[in-house]
Design a protein around this motif. Sequence first.
Motif, short mmCIF file in Angstrom:
data_model
loop_
_atom_site.label_atom_id
_atom_site.label_comp_id
_atom_site.label_asym_id
_atom_site.label_seq_id
_atom_site.Cartn_x
_atom_site.Cartn_y
_atom_site.Cartn_z
N TRP A 36 0.93 -1.16 0.01
CA TRP A 36 0.09 0.04 -0.07
C TRP A 36 0.78 1.10 0.05
CZ3 TRP A 36 0.44 3.43 3.87
CH2 TRP A 36 1.27 3.13 4.91
N SER A 134 -1.54 3.47 6.85
CA SER A 134 -2.30 2.59 6.16
C SER A 134 -2.87 3.23 4.99
CB SER A 134 -3.41 2.06 6.94
OG SER A 134 -4.40 3.06 7.13
N SER A 136 -5.84 3.54 3.95
CA SER A 136 -6.87 4.65 4.45
C SER A 136 -6.64 5.67 5.03
CB SER A 136 -8.04 3.51 4.90
OG SER A 136 -7.61 3.29 6.13
N THR A 137 -5.64 5.77 5.99
CA THR A 137 -5.21 6.86 6.81
C THR A 137 -4.23 7.66 6.13
OG1 THR A 137 -3.84 5.70 8.38
CG2 THR A 137 -5.99 5.67 8.96
N LYS A 163 -0.23 12.24 1.99
CA LYS A 163 -1.58 11.90 1.45
C LYS A 163 -1.35 11.34 0.11
CE LYS A 163 -4.42 15.00 4.07
NZ LYS A 163 -5.58 16.10 3.43
#
Length: 166
Positions: A36, A134, A136-137, A163
């Motif tokens: 990821w 992660s 998502s974060t 981001k």
Amino acid sequence: MIARYIAAGLLACALSFSALAQSSLENLVSDQSVEWMFGNWQAQADNGDTVTLNISWDLAKHVVTLHVKTAEMESKGYTVMEPKENRPTYYSFDDKGSVGKGSWDQENGDVVLRVETETSGRPAWKAGFVFGGSASTGLQVRMHNIDSSGDLATPAKATYKFKKQK
């Protein structure tokens, strides 16, 4: 008797090739569940400057590249599996002429890169970069000094919250 030694030698070779195949950089990335992290990332430094980070594969997934760019510097790092050590080793170069070498480890659920960097005319310096987060974060990278025993000094010298970019 000679046939037995030859058979044992062939078995040892087969097992060693099998072990090498299992310890590829691609397998290590997958085993550590850090796929990821690959992609383009952007963060804001404390002074408001933009920091970009690109993590990508190169050379048929035998090399991971880290390309970092700030307003003040640009650096490229390359991680490879060292055949003799069977562990990932990191080499970096920047636009100021610095050369670094480091190693990756897993500590407390995070991925940690320890690097020693040398620049002509200046003493070598050591830093630790802790990669967490992660998909998502987002990706968080903390930069630490390294103390005399090789441990990460706390608190972190800087923290970047990246981001994912498209």
